[in-house]
Design an enzyme around this catalytic site. Structure first.
Site, PDB file in Angstrom:
ATOM      1  N   SER A   1      38.195  26.911  23.749  1.00 47.45           N
ATOM      2  CA  SER A   1      38.855  27.271  25.296  1.00 47.45           C
ATOM      3  C   SER A   1      37.853  27.302  26.290  1.00 47.45           C
ATOM      4  O   SER A   1      38.148  27.398  27.199  1.00 47.45           O
ATOM      5  CB  SER A   1      39.773  28.447  25.254  1.00 47.45           C
ATOM      6  OG  SER A   1      39.018  29.621  24.822  1.00 47.45           O
TER       7      SER A   1
ATOM      8  N   LYS B   1      42.977  36.086  30.412  1.00 51.23           N
ATOM      9  CA  LYS B   1      42.022  35.480  31.183  1.00 51.23           C
ATOM     10  C   LYS B   1      41.785  35.682  32.499  1.00 51.23           C
ATOM     11  O   LYS B   1      40.861  35.827  33.085  1.00 51.23           O
ATOM     12  CB  LYS B   1      41.453  34.208  30.799  1.00 51.23           C
ATOM     13  CG  LYS B   1      41.240  34.103  29.044  1.00 51.23           C
ATOM     14  CD  LYS B   1      41.287  32.614  28.599  1.00 51.23           C
ATOM     15  CE  LYS B   1      40.948  32.614  26.956  1.00 51.23           C
ATOM     16  NZ  LYS B   1      40.898  31.283  26.663  1.00 51.23           N
TER      17      LYS B   1
END
Length: 352
Positions: A242, A287
């Site tokens: 990611s 995040k």
């Protein structure tokens, strides 16, 4: 009095022993929570590159671990912690060491894709030789685990060579349940053809929803790369794919004289492929929290074409809940991110 005191001491020891046992007893679940934001410039080195960034590019992380009773309860006390059944994280026969190794393989592959995307965008030289697609995990109950092994390297589908995971997926797309995909695989040093029937993805697999496939999870392209100028990325203790998109921005920034950061602190997340397409990741909301806690000015996230349930929509909702000043920007490609950054004026420093 002495007997009562001894009974109290015994109860304390028993309770203490139970608490210790509960701490070390692992449940078949994993928890995730917001991690942090790490500046990328110290970990990326383009030979003779431009390193005078006024701001920064940062990757954002999610912390994961196996739960005990305390972590399981604790994870339910926050909107930004999630619980996953163990079989969604690891294969049944996979050890913790195997899982971490698989995550590192995916991180290495994402770094390669980031380099390729950045160099192609900047018009720099890239040389690639492809060695097949590695199988890191099977989806239980689907056909691949019956016909293939972890040591196989997939070279072609229905006679068409596949060099990347995207090419593999495109060759498998459009087939119906029960149809066969004829795979050419490298097995024990020889190329063999294996007809693998397509089966339905389980409903609990993200994005399954009635789709069919052969049942390979997290395939990795095995390839040998060389770049001019040379580039290295050295990030340890972080796994998964990611961070690829943010790596590509940092590499590109060192390849070109213009500073894309313009003084802004820019964090983000997203996979990336060799063509610069930004893809879906897990833990978008966590995040956003990491970006907020780091004081990021901008947070890039996969837009996924604005589909329902996209990372972008999840991130926007989380940012609203937090009341953060971090601006969430959804992108589908590396080019879109660069165009956005180029449209910004330099960051104005606050006085005082």
């Amino acid at each position: 009095m002495v007997i009562e005191k001894k009974k109290k001491i015994s109860k304390v020891w028993i309770i203490g022993a139970i608490l210790i046992v509960l701490h070390f007893y692992k449940l078949p679940f994993y928890y995730s929570q917001p991690g942090d934001a790490k500046e990328l410039a110290p970990f990326v080195e383009v030979e003779g590159g431009y390193k005078e960034e006024q701001g920064s590019f940062m990757l954002t992380t999610v912390l994961m671990g196996q739960t005990n009773v305390y972590f399981y309860a604790w994870a339910h006390l926050s909107d930004y912690r999630d619980i996953y059944p163990e079989d969604q994280i690891k294969r049944p026969e996979e050890t913790e060491e195997d899982y971490l190794h698989r995550q590192q393989m995916m991180m290495n592959t994402s770094q390669d894709a980031a380099k390729i995307a950045a160099y192609e965008y900047a018009g720099k030289e890239v040389n690639i030789s492809y060695n097949g697609i590695m199988i890191t995990s099977f989806i239980e109950g689907m056909s691949a685990e019956e016909y293939l092994t972890h040591e196989d390297r997939i070279l072609a589908v229905d006679g068409y060579r596949v060099h990347t995971v995207n090419e593999l997926n495109k060759r498998l797309a459009g087939k119906d349940l029960g149809e066969e995909a004829v795979l050419t695989v490298l097995r024990d040093g020889e190329e063999v053809e294996i007809a693998v029937p397509l089966s339905t993805f389980p409903e609990d697999i993200e994005g399954g929803e009635g789709r069919v496939g052969i049942g390979i999870m997290y395939p990795v392209a095995d390839r040998t790369l060389s770049f001019t100028p040379e580039v290295t990325i050295d990030v340890r203790n972080i796994g998964g794919p990611s961070a690829g998109f943010m790596f590509s921005l940092e590499v590109l920034n060192q390849l070109t004289p213009e500073d894309l950061t313009k003084g802004y602190h820019i964090s983000g997340t997203g996979t990336i492929d060799e063509q610069g397409n930004v893809g879906r990741i897990g833990g978008a909301k966590q995040k956003v929290v990491a970006a907020h806690n780091a004081g990021s000015d901008i947070f890039f996230v996969p837009k996924e074409g604005d589909r329902e349930g996209s990372n972008y929509k999840e991130a926007i909702a989380t940012a609203k809940e937090l009341g953060t000043s971090t601006k969430v920007i959804g992108v589908n490609t590396l080019a879109e991110a660069v165009e956005y950054l180029e449209s910004l004026g330099p960051k104005e420093e606050k006085e005082g």
